[in-house]
Design a protein around this motif. Structure first.
Motif, PDB file in Angstrom:
ATOM      1  N   PHE A 169       0.827  -1.221   0.000  1.00  0.00           N
ATOM      2  CA  PHE A 169       0.000   0.000   0.000  1.00  0.00           C
ATOM      3  C   PHE A 169       0.850   1.256   0.000  1.00  0.00           C
ATOM      4  CE2 PHE A 169       0.420   1.003   4.463  1.00  0.00           C
ATOM      5  CZ  PHE A 169       0.571  -0.230   5.080  1.00  0.00           C
ATOM      6  N   SER A 173       0.702   4.061  -2.930  1.00  0.00           N
ATOM      7  CA  SER A 173       0.601   5.472  -2.578  1.00  0.00           C
ATOM      8  C   SER A 173       1.627   6.294  -3.363  1.00  0.00           C
ATOM      9  CB  SER A 173       0.847   5.618  -1.080  1.00  0.00           C
ATOM     10  OG  SER A 173       0.163   6.711  -0.561  1.00  0.00           O
ATOM     11  N   PHE A 182       3.276  12.845   3.044  1.00  0.00           N
ATOM     12  CA  PHE A 182       1.922  12.302   3.105  1.00  0.00           C
ATOM     13  C   PHE A 182       1.975  10.858   3.558  1.00  0.00           C
ATOM     14  CE2 PHE A 182      -1.530   9.830   1.348  1.00  0.00           C
ATOM     15  CZ  PHE A 182      -2.649  10.611   1.540  1.00  0.00           C
ATOM     16  N   ARG A 186       0.057  10.194   6.892  1.00  0.00           N
ATOM     17  CA  ARG A 186      -1.268   9.598   6.761  1.00  0.00           C
ATOM     18  C   ARG A 186      -1.240   8.073   6.740  1.00  0.00           C
ATOM     19  NH1 ARG A 186      -5.406  11.899   4.458  1.00  0.00           N
ATOM     20  NH2 ARG A 186      -6.386  10.093   5.399  1.00  0.00           N
ATOM     21  N   GLN A 187      -0.190   7.492   6.140  1.00  0.00           N
ATOM     22  CA  GLN A 187      -0.181   6.034   6.008  1.00  0.00           C
ATOM     23  C   GLN A 187       0.485   5.363   7.200  1.00  0.00           C
ATOM     24  OE1 GLN A 187      -1.456   4.194   3.563  1.00  0.00           O
ATOM     25  NE2 GLN A 187      -1.415   5.298   1.633  1.00  0.00           N
ATOM     26  N   VAL A 188       1.663   5.854   7.587  1.00  0.00           N
ATOM     27  CA  VAL A 188       2.467   5.129   8.577  1.00  0.00           C
ATOM     28  C   VAL A 188       2.060   5.480  10.007  1.00  0.00           C
ATOM     29  CG1 VAL A 188       4.803   4.853   9.462  1.00  0.00           C
ATOM     30  CG2 VAL A 188       4.398   4.851   7.003  1.00  0.00           C
ATOM     31  N   PRO A 190      -0.799   6.264  11.556  1.00  0.00           N
ATOM     32  CA  PRO A 190      -1.895   5.525  12.188  1.00  0.00           C
ATOM     33  C   PRO A 190      -1.497   4.107  12.590  1.00  0.00           C
ATOM     34  CG  PRO A 190      -2.634   6.532  10.130  1.00  0.00           C
ATOM     35  CD  PRO A 190      -1.170   6.782  10.223  1.00  0.00           C
ATOM     36  N   LEU A 191      -0.578   3.501  11.846  1.00  0.00           N
ATOM     37  CA  LEU A 191      -0.201   2.117  12.147  1.00  0.00           C
ATOM     38  C   LEU A 191       0.693   2.005  13.376  1.00  0.00           C
ATOM     39  CD1 LEU A 191       0.392   0.973   8.487  1.00  0.00           C
ATOM     40  CD2 LEU A 191      -1.344   0.108  10.030  1.00  0.00           C
TER      41      LEU A 191
END
Lengths: 279, 201
Positions: A169, A173, A182, A186-188, A190-191
């Motif tokens: 993912f 992206s 970004f 936004r991607q990393v 939250p994890l």
């Protein structure tokens, strides 16, 4: 205990209990700070050097200041400093950990070097130096502790992000034209949020104890501030003369708050760990 | 209007060269199949076409311009495992929005139901998730699609549905498409021509 509570997984029930304890402690400290009469921490609020009793729960010091009021104010200060410093430390860890894992070999090398360097310096000495340079008080304590306690969490974050940095993912992206910022935000982020939450809560008791230590050593707050470290350092010489309540009550309450928060951190970790592995 | 691979060379670090002087082309509006046994380099070739891997030598040009190094890439790859290709903490609405505002028409064509948009990836089946991945790849600026074993893990009915709907969109928009698969029946059915990956090595 109700049926539904008994059926809940044990880890989660323990977590709720610890959380309730911490919430009650924080609420008591905040309410105490608001409700207790500030006149009680001025000299001659009561008879000097009186042992604990109904009028003065934790006794009074040699100037006649009410120790209960001073302790509650000190705890309030400790909690506020703890939240602020742990937040600063967590943000530093997150930013450096994510950057090290995502932004290439050169950035990774630089950040890993800084981490090794910071771990290599004995942290109490580094902390005293920082607090001394900044000039004591709240900024000195916050910076001194935050800048010496971010390394282990940064290493954890870096290791976590390295595991997901090749994920499909993230490739998608990038192919959609998203910027590295970004992707990091936004991607990393939250994890790794569960990891950060645990790190934040576990950093908190360290911060409170170090705040007391710094103040005790004379690099923290000024003597008229009712901080726990000040109370302890003032009370220590009087223990031998029999005025045990001056150091024991502030010390024990500080210990209880720290234990409650540390326990909460452990339990959050217990509940989140399997979830981060599976969900 | 062609996706051209010219004199492509690639090998993984420390390994033997996988492709040497490979030549390959896909015209807009045509569907080319890439076949080969497991481990022959089909997926690597797909990743090179989409720009996820950088070739050691040679160039890939899209309609005459080299594949951009940063920014949106006009060649979009659809992965085999959709559950790895979406962030599990995002809602599907955000997954689509990361690409573009997907028009309702496309959602209808792919059979994406409005109720799915507010779910997270863990609450959808593989077939449902893959539709989102396809919708995401159908950016208005997308010129070519690379489907890497896109439906290998689905049952026959889901496979047929997804291919039917995607090929309709591809034909409508005049996109070029590369289908990577080791299922001869599928390739015979959807491709205009087929290339064995061994011929590229």
């Amino acid at each position: 205990m109700t049926v539904s509570a008994a059926r809940r997984p044990r880890g989660r029930r323990d977590l709720l209990v610890s959380l309730a304890v911490v919430v009650v402690v924080v609420a008591c400290v905040v309410a105490g700070g608001l409700l207790l009469d500030p006149a009680q921490i001025r000299p001659n609020a009561g008879p000097p050097s009186s042992p604990p009793g109904l009028r003065h729960l934790f006794g009074t010091d040699h100037l006649g200041r009410d120790m209960f009021t001073r302790t509650v104010h000190g705890l309030g200060l400790s909690l506020a400093i703890g939240v602020l410093t742990a937040a600063v430390g967590t943000v530093i860890s997150a930013v450096l950990g994510v950057c090290a894992a995502l932004f290439g070999r050169w950035v990774d090398g630089l950040i890993s070097w800084i981490i090794d360097l910071a771990i290599g310096i004995p942290h109490l000495i580094f902390m005293i130096l920082l607090a001394f340079v900044v000039g004591g008080g709240v900024p000195g304590i916050v910076l001194g502790i935050a800048l010496t306690h971010w390394m282990s969490l940064a290493l954890l974050v870096r290791a976590d992000v390295r595991q997901i940095r090749g994920a499909e993912f993230l490739l998608v992206s990038r192919g959609l034209g998203r910027s590295p910022l970004f992707i990091a935000w936004r991607q990393v982020t939250p994890l790794i949020l569960p990891q950060l939450l645990v790190g934040f809560v576990l950093m908190f008791p360290h911060v409170i104890l170090h705040e007391a230590a710094l103040t005790f050593l004379g690099f923290g707050f000024s003597p008229q501030t009712p901080a726990i470290g000040i109370l302890l350092s003032e009370g220590m010489p009087h223990i031998s003369s029999g005025m045990w309540w001056l150091a024991v009550f502030p010390g024990v309450t500080l210990l209880l708050v720290v234990l409650a928060v540390a326990r909460l951190g452990d339990r959050i970790r217990t509940v989140l760990d399997p979830a981060t592995a599976h969900a | 209007m062609t996706l051209v691979v010219d004199a492509l060379g690639f090998g993984y670090p420390g390994g033997a060269p996988l492709f040497r002087d490979a030549e390959f082309r896909v015209d807009a509006g045509s569907v080319v199949g890439v076949t080969g046994p497991s481990g022959a380099g089909k997926s690597t070739f797909g990743a090179l076409l989409a720009g996820d891997l950088r070739p050691r030598s040679g160039v890939i040009t899209v309609d005459g311009a080299p594949l951009p190094l940063r920014g949106f890439r006009p060649v979009q790859l659809i992965h085999q495992h959709p559950e790895h290709a979406v962030n599990r903490t995002w809602r599907m609405r955000a997954v689509l929005r990361e690409s573009h505002a997907v028009p309702q028409e496309t959602l209808d064509q792919l059979g994406i139901e409005p109720g799915w948009l507010d779910r997270r990836p863990g609450e959808l089946s593989g077939g449902e998730l893959q539709r989102f991945c396809i919708a995401r790849a159908l950016h208005p600026a997308t010129r070519y699609l690379v489907a890497d074993e896109m439906t290998a893990m689905f049952d026959a009915i889901t496979q047929a549905t997804i291919w039917h709907r995607l090929l309709a969109i591809v034909r409508e928009r005049g996109l070029g498409m590369v289908v990577i698969s080791h299922e001869p029946a599928l390739l015979d059915r959807v491709c205009d021509e087929q290339v064995a990956v061994e011929t590229l090595r």
